[in-house]
Design an enzyme around this catalytic site. Sequence first.
Site, short mmCIF file in Angstrom:
data_model
loop_
_atom_site.label_atom_id
_atom_site.label_comp_id
_atom_site.label_asym_id
_atom_site.label_seq_id
_atom_site.Cartn_x
_atom_site.Cartn_y
_atom_site.Cartn_z
CB SER A 58 4.66 -15.12 -25.11
OG SER A 58 3.94 -15.08 -26.30
N GLY A 59 1.39 -15.65 -24.25
CA GLY A 59 0.31 -16.63 -24.32
C GLY A 59 -0.38 -16.87 -22.99
CB THR A 97 -3.53 -9.59 -25.66
OG1 THR A 97 -2.14 -9.40 -25.75
CG2 THR A 97 -4.23 -8.73 -26.68
CG ASN A 131 -0.74 -15.77 -27.96
OD1 ASN A 131 -1.76 -16.14 -28.56
ND2 ASN A 131 -0.72 -14.73 -27.15
CB SER A 144 2.13 -13.70 -30.13
OG SER A 144 3.12 -13.16 -29.30
CB SER A 145 1.02 -8.33 -28.28
OG SER A 145 -0.16 -8.80 -27.68
N GLY A 194 5.02 -10.61 -23.51
CA GLY A 194 5.44 -11.31 -22.30
C GLY A 194 6.80 -11.98 -22.48
CD GLU A 225 8.18 -13.94 -27.57
OE1 GLU A 225 7.01 -13.73 -27.85
OE2 GLU A 225 9.14 -13.36 -28.11
N1 LIG Z 1 -9.66 -15.36 -20.27
C1 LIG Z 1 -9.53 -16.13 -21.34
N2 LIG Z 1 -10.56 -16.91 -21.71
C2 LIG Z 1 -10.45 -17.69 -22.77
N3 LIG Z 1 -9.36 -17.80 -23.53
C3 LIG Z 1 -8.29 -17.08 -23.21
C4 LIG Z 1 -8.33 -16.18 -22.09
N4 LIG Z 1 -7.14 -15.57 -22.00
C5 LIG Z 1 -6.39 -16.04 -23.03
N5 LIG Z 1 -7.08 -16.93 -23.76
C6 LIG Z 1 -6.59 -17.65 -24.94
O1 LIG Z 1 -5.20 -17.59 -24.93
C7 LIG Z 1 -4.71 -16.98 -26.10
C8 LIG Z 1 -3.51 -16.13 -25.80
O2 LIG Z 1 -3.87 -15.06 -24.98
P1 LIG Z 1 -3.21 -13.62 -25.11
O3 LIG Z 1 -3.97 -12.75 -24.25
O4 LIG Z 1 -3.05 -13.24 -26.51
O5 LIG Z 1 -1.80 -13.87 -24.48
P2 LIG Z 1 -0.63 -12.85 -24.26
O6 LIG Z 1 -1.13 -11.51 -24.67
O7 LIG Z 1 -0.35 -12.92 -22.83
O8 LIG Z 1 0.50 -13.30 -25.06
C9 LIG Z 1 -5.86 -16.18 -26.63
O9 LIG Z 1 -5.79 -16.07 -28.00
C10 LIG Z 1 -7.05 -17.00 -26.20
O10 LIG Z 1 -7.30 -18.02 -27.12
MG LIG Z 2 -0.45 -10.27 -25.99
#
Ligand SMILES: Nc1ncnc2c1ncn2[C@@H]1O[C@H](COP(=O)(O)OP(=O)(O)O)[C@@H](O)[C@H]1O
Ligand SMILES: [Mg+2]
Length: 1018
Positions: A123-124, A128, A173, A176-177, A400, A402
């Site tokens: 997660s994070g 996403t 996060n 977070s989804s 992810g 967690e």
């Molecule tokens: N490629 C990226 N560039 C900039 N910031 C990112 C990137 N990927 C993730 N982040 C930051 O990390 C945070 C969490 O990412 P997210 O994709 O929601 O994580 P996950 O879906 O894996 O839990 C996002 O809200 C963003 O702020």
């Molecule tokens: Mg996500």
Amino acid sequence: MASKKEEVRRKHIRLHMESALTARDKVGVQDFVLLDAYTSESAFLDNLRKRFSENLIYTYIGTLLVSVNPYQELGIYTVSQMELYQGVNFFELPPHVYAIADNAYRMMCSELNNHFILISGESGAGKTEASKKILQYFAVTCPMTESLQIARDRLLLSNPVLEAFGNAKTLRNDNSSRFGKYMDIQFDFKGIPVGGHIISYLIEKSRVVYQNQGERNFHIFYQLLEGGEEELLAYLGLERDPQLYKYLSQGHCAKESSINDKNDWKTVSNAFSVIDFTEDDLENLYGIIASVLHLGNICFEANQQGCASIPDTHEIKWIAKLLGVNPWVLLEALTHRKIEAKTEEVICPLTLELSAYARDAMAKAVYGRTFTWLVNKINSSLVNKDFTGKTVIGLLDIYGFEVFDKNGFEQFCINYCNEKLQQLLIERTLKAEQAEYEMEGIEWEPIQYFNNKIICDLVEERHKGIISILDEECIRPGPATDLSFLERLEEKVGKHAHFQTRKLAGPKGRKRIGWMEFRLFHYAGEVTYCTKGFLEKNNDLLYRHLKEVLCRSKNRILKECFRVAELENRRRPPTVGTQFKNSLSSLLEILISKEPSYIRCIKPNESKEPSKFDVFLIRHQIKYLGLMEHLRVRRAGFAYRRKYEHFLQRYKSLCPDTWPHWHGPPAEGVERLIKYIGYEPEEYKLGRSKIFIRFPRTLFATEDAFEFSKHQLVARIQAMYKGCLERRAYVRKRQAAIKLEAHWRGALARKEAKRRKWAVQIIRKFIKGFINRNKPLCPDNEEFIVFVRKNYILNLRYHVPENVLDKSWLRPPGLLENMQQKVVTSEIFRGKKEGYAESLNQPFADSRIDEGDINPKVLQLISSEKIQYGIPVIKYDRKGFKTRQRQLILTQKAAYVVELAKIKQKIEYPALKGVSTSSFSDGMLVIHVSPEDNRQKGDAVLQCKHIFEAVTKLVMLAKKENLVNVVQGSLQFYISPGKEGTIVFDTGPEEQIYKDKNGQLTVVSGRVWGGGGVSSFK
Ligand SMILES: Nc1ncnc2c1ncn2[C@@H]1O[C@H](COP(=O)(O)OP(=O)(O)O)[C@@H](O)[C@H]1O
Ligand SMILES: [Mg+2]
């Protein structure tokens, strides 16, 4: 000659292959495969850190992408970046999520198969975000038609809507989804995105009613309060302040600096309008969200009996209004429970605790089902109604792995899901790959890896797994509790190496596990789960009473979510755990049928800070993501494999031996092909049914060469096709020309035929006219005569005599000679002899006797003199006036009276003394000869039919026109030289010729001289 050309071509292909190796960026290696110490975890980590410190967050392991969350905007997602990666071979540019997307897209387009991109990580870690970048990449770079723009926009905008309802801020996060999402993007055969389909997995409903410290409820609640217009909030009975709502304030962080709820609200509202949401839909939807907030604020109090009651019905009224239910029925349902006895229903009051439970259950059920409705609604707007074949790229972005301080049923499900995906990855990469080398007979040293199947089995195995045990506990009669569930677990899976409880742990581990907890050793690390709430969440029970209320709701969305049929179905619905297990297994089925691409996301630190590289945390992730094993398999293995048939089919155009057809076994064809294009021995291996290519660059180079040769092939095909088209056009034109020609010739021929027919008619008329030229003027000769006359006169102008003395006129045609004769006749007879006027329109004939009717002997005698005219006559004997049939024949020199073969009398023209006729219409004619000429017997007394003609011809031939005597009454003639006779002319009623008593010949004419009386003429 041919071989030289071949050589050039071969060189060209090789050149192309080499150009594929372009400069790589300087920091570290961009593909771990190129790492020298590829078995060293430190080297791996070092490379990752080097790159991360330069903000290079992407690195490959072969075709797998490792991505480290930068926690900052890097400016690498611009449109120009997207264009840079579009259609470029994978290894030509620095690693990027766009390269993965583009590669999957190109493969899909060229091989017409389905793909999916699996994004994993805790997660994070940026899953996403990665999935959103991929979607944007497709939206920007794929070809597009105007009509399909809406499909693209909907695909893009489905994201903010789903995120508003399904994402929340957690400790790990801020976005977070809290649900799993699998999205199919459908492409038509031209590679245009035409539609999509989303499957959602288990949304974390418990968040609706409870959040841990520092966490938030789903975004939409805050967005509505922050961004909703005043009127909307008033209509929903809401206040702007989230602190006023119990469901929003338990985590004590309703406001979060990184989240702009107001802006997000605008985005979501705009998205709603694009995805076909009507005003009505939105009103119902907001009604549901608001009523969840109102539900949270319902307070229960104990009455005297210790039962729950609701002292303040303010919230109840709002809920009743927004959901279209009866407030009193709702109130009763929240504080009472219907128990079905055998024949009747008993309503019994609930305790305070159970009422709160019922309330929360209602909130969760309403929110959970509304979320499902939302996904369906979005799907119906993404659906492409065209049923032609489509290929898809699936994007899996699921919660992810967690680990929190307190982990409940949700974390159990989420982590189980991650186990399954890890399992898929292992199956598809490590295990399958190695199994394949073995099967294909490729030399191979097995690489050890941890297979997490054992953990999956621990969770999901039928009858034996944790989910089954939980289910059993849920349906078991008797007092089942979370604790009894834990005991069952200890009993049934206590011996499992990946399972532990406080009781089972040794004295060392004991401290860290609570009494209510069990621990699982996941592939990604150990997680301690608290069993509290497991049974309840797995059951996900909504009291029947409340269900009935919701089924009767007038809110259109709830009506669709809660069907009356459900009330009638007495069967127990599958538990949440089982449902989740089943949905995961069908997800894996979906994925297994597609070609995979992988993105492994790594979280660099726990504090969401940019540029902070937490070595311990990352090392842990590298380990459990199996990146080292993956690298080892990649290094030892082959980047690409393909069945001989397919490889040959695709690249056969690169070698003349295999193009256009290879008739031998495919393996031999492939061997011939790769020899020709010059693969080095270390670049490939030939298996039993497949060719294995070690380095991606070899494949990409081959692909480049193919791309190049495709142009040539296309040019050739085009040329053939154009030639064919031209030929066809030519043949068509030719046929058209022939047809035109035929028609034109036909027309000409018809015209000619018409002309000829006309000419024939004219000629025939002319001939007929000619034949009848001597006949009296009649339709048969009329034109001819006019023509001859005209012609003569026209000719005359060239032959006009030059002086008055010159009497030589142009000799007129026979027909007009006639005219001349007629003139002579007129001079002689006009006004003198009866019948003249009638004779005028009867043309003179050339002769009245055919030469054939003249005796040959006579002919012989006179032929030298040229016969000019002949006519049958009746000759009257000079003495007794006896009648004799004779022929009068006129030649150039003399007139002959002929009887058959005898010439009876020859009158040479100089001897002709004159010609006499009567003034009547008889045909009498006397040719006078000189009385002194003793060669002559005397004058010839003749009678003939065409008297004017005969006399005229005679005198004209004799040139004695002025010697004609038209007598009146009688005439004298010489019977013989010296002896005279008389012929008396008279008229009478009847024609008669006789010798009267005086010995004179008496000729009596009718009034008009006709043929009737002179019947003796023949
Ligand atoms: N490629 C990226 N560039 C900039 N910031 C990112 C990137 N990927 C993730 N982040 C930051 O990390 C945070 C969490 O990412 P997210 O994709 O929601 O994580 P996950 O879906 O894996 O839990 C996002 O809200 C963003 O702020
Ligand atoms: Mg996500």
